[in-house]
Design a protein around this motif. Structure first.
Motif, PDB file in Angstrom:
ATOM      1  N   PRO A  47      53.841  20.946  64.106  1.00  0.00           N
ATOM      2  CA  PRO A  47      54.478  19.886  64.890  1.00  0.00           C
ATOM      3  C   PRO A  47      54.196  20.056  66.373  1.00  0.00           C
ATOM      4  CG  PRO A  47      56.076  21.554  64.268  1.00  0.00           C
ATOM      5  CD  PRO A  47      54.807  21.919  63.569  1.00  0.00           C
ATOM      6  N   ARG A  48      54.135  18.951  67.071  1.00  0.00           N
ATOM      7  CA  ARG A  48      53.956  19.010  68.524  1.00  0.00           C
ATOM      8  C   ARG A  48      55.228  19.483  69.214  1.00  0.00           C
ATOM      9  NH1 ARG A  48      51.656  14.421  66.622  1.00  0.00           N
ATOM     10  NH2 ARG A  48      53.541  13.196  67.058  1.00  0.00           N
ATOM     11  N   VAL A  49      56.362  19.159  68.607  1.00  0.00           N
ATOM     12  CA  VAL A  49      57.661  19.569  69.129  1.00  0.00           C
ATOM     13  C   VAL A  49      58.425  20.216  67.980  1.00  0.00           C
ATOM     14  CG1 VAL A  49      59.820  18.822  70.192  1.00  0.00           C
ATOM     15  CG2 VAL A  49      57.682  17.672  70.785  1.00  0.00           C
ATOM     16  N   VAL A  50      58.983  21.384  68.215  1.00  0.00           N
ATOM     17  CA  VAL A  50      59.789  22.084  67.211  1.00  0.00           C
ATOM     18  C   VAL A  50      61.248  22.010  67.631  1.00  0.00           C
ATOM     19  CG1 VAL A  50      60.290  24.306  66.128  1.00  0.00           C
ATOM     20  CG2 VAL A  50      57.913  23.618  66.505  1.00  0.00           C
ATOM     21  N   ARG A  51      62.105  21.571  66.716  1.00  0.00           N
ATOM     22  CA  ARG A  51      63.523  21.372  67.013  1.00  0.00           C
ATOM     23  C   ARG A  51      64.359  22.280  66.120  1.00  0.00           C
ATOM     24  NH1 ARG A  51      61.270  16.160  66.051  1.00  0.00           N
ATOM     25  NH2 ARG A  51      60.663  15.147  68.008  1.00  0.00           N
ATOM     26  N   ILE A  52      65.127  23.157  66.745  1.00  0.00           N
ATOM     27  CA  ILE A  52      65.905  24.152  66.011  1.00  0.00           C
ATOM     28  C   ILE A  52      67.346  24.145  66.519  1.00  0.00           C
ATOM     29  CG2 ILE A  52      66.178  26.622  65.534  1.00  0.00           C
ATOM     30  CD1 ILE A  52      63.152  26.900  65.731  1.00  0.00           C
ATOM     31  N   ILE A  53      68.286  24.248  65.606  1.00  0.00           N
ATOM     32  CA  ILE A  53      69.708  24.363  65.934  1.00  0.00           C
ATOM     33  C   ILE A  53      70.141  25.804  65.730  1.00  0.00           C
ATOM     34  CG2 ILE A  53      72.006  23.812  65.003  1.00  0.00           C
ATOM     35  CD1 ILE A  53      71.069  20.927  64.757  1.00  0.00           C
ATOM     36  N   ALA A  54      71.036  26.292  66.593  1.00  0.00           N
ATOM     37  CA  ALA A  54      71.573  27.648  66.475  1.00  0.00           C
ATOM     38  C   ALA A  54      73.098  27.591  66.433  1.00  0.00           C
ATOM     39  CB  ALA A  54      71.114  28.521  67.640  1.00  0.00           C
ATOM     40  N   ILE A  55      73.678  28.166  65.381  1.00  0.00           N
ATOM     41  CA  ILE A  55      75.114  28.224  65.213  1.00  0.00           C
ATOM     42  C   ILE A  55      75.513  29.650  64.857  1.00  0.00           C
ATOM     43  CG2 ILE A  55      75.552  25.824  64.584  1.00  0.00           C
ATOM     44  CD1 ILE A  55      75.251  26.618  61.659  1.00  0.00           C
TER      45      ILE A  55
END
Length: 333
Positions: A47-55
């Motif tokens: 992917p050109r942009v990587v989107r990750i959530i952290a909890i």
């Protein structure tokens, strides 16, 4: 919908490291259909942009955990799909799980994250002190073994394949982002530090994020007792691994905090983040000083961190359970 670029484990504790589409050892590498949201890049392409959530510190099964999960789902849908979730430990309060059939798996993990923007995403988890160790009766291996269960609705199965913990410590490559999950409860042996520091050093990823449960630096309620763990050897283990990474992400303190790079003079390029308000908050002592280099601190609302990685920029946000972006910063390199 088009599945996102695959995210495959790049090794496990005690094993050799690999990466998505390259390297050797660990789990099979290459693209995999690990999510259902439409994201940047064609199938099998980074992917050109990587989107990750952290909890972090999520395992209550309470209203706040569900509210945070709702906002996580909405964020991922709004941006066109996320790639992964990092879970910073204390996944099950108060004493972890005993086995893969423990009754807590449903109400404290599967049900809260059964959301349209989260279904299909891998949730990469690490162990916290309430999951195993001296202050818990939980079984660490049970959380590892749950990753291996087939999806189904009968005995010996799990509801979804979201949960990912291939080992007590491991790494995984998500496009140009490399995640390194560590077990900060177990710091008495240098095996983990030697293994994981070598993986960080060997990675050619544009962005490197180390995540564990206990903070290295914190202004929260655990500042004093965390210091004692550090004197016992935890800080040395953490530093050996996060030095050379762009950020060390953790939980343990039930708040939100971002500390500027340079706080650790031996690792001048590493930021420090706490995202431990996934289901509850805890106020710090009024007399506790702020950490030097603190960019943001909040212990008043449950929330999560959102990280959006482009090639040369990281958009970092804290988003509360009402959906408000309460802090945002762009980090460039």
């Amino acid at each position: 919908m088009t599945p996102p670029f695959g995210v495959a484990p790049a090794g496990a504790g005690g094993g050799s490291s690999g990466s998505s589409g390259e390297g050797s050892g660990g789990a099979a590498s290459g693209a995999a259909n690990d999510g259902g949201a439409e994201v940047d890049g064609a199938v099998g392409e980074p992917p050109r942009v990587v989107r990750i959530i952290a909890i972090g510190d999520t395992g209550e099964g309470n209203l706040a955990q569900h509210q945070v999960a709702d906002r996580m789902s909405e964020k991922c849908l709004a941006v066109g799909g996320c790639h992964a979730v990092m879970m910073n430990g204390d996944n099950f309060y108060d004493h972890g799980v005993l086995d893969t059939g423990d009754a807590q798996w449903g109400p404290k993990f599967e049900q809260p994250y059964d959301r349209p923007g989260l279904n299909g995403l891998p949730f990469y988890a690490v162990i916290g002190n309430h999951d195993h160790g001296p202050s818990s009766s939980g079984v660490r291996q049970a959380q590892i073994d749950y990753s291996l269960l087939p999806v189904g609705d009968g005995p010996g199965t799990r509801t979804t394949d979201k949960w990912r913990m291939p080992a007590a410590y491991y790494d995984v490559r998500v496009g140009h982002v490399h995640l390194f999950g560590i077990d900060t409860v177990d710091f008495t042996s240098d095996e983990q530090a030697v293994d994981m520091s070598a993986r960080v050093a060997a990675s050619d990823a544009r962005w490197k994020i180390v995540f564990g449960h206990h903070p290295r630096y914190t202004s929260g309620a655990h500042a004093a007792d965390n210091q004692q763990l550090g004197l016992d050897g935890m800080f040395a283990m953490q530093r050996a691994i996060y030095c050379g990474a762009d950020m060390y992400m953790c939980g343990h303190d039930h708040n939100l905090e971002l500390i500027d790079k340079g706080r650790d003079e031996l690792c001048p390029d590493t930021y420090f983040a706490v995202s431990g308000a996934g289901s509850k908050t805890r106020p710090r002592l009024a007399s506790a000083p702020n950490e030097p280099g603190q960019l943001f601190y909040n212990d008043e609302t449950e929330a999560f961190a959102y990280l959006e990685f482009e090639e040369t920029a990281l958009r970092f946000e804290f988003i509360d359970k009402q959906g408000a972006v309460i802090y945002a910063k762009t980090i460039t390199k």
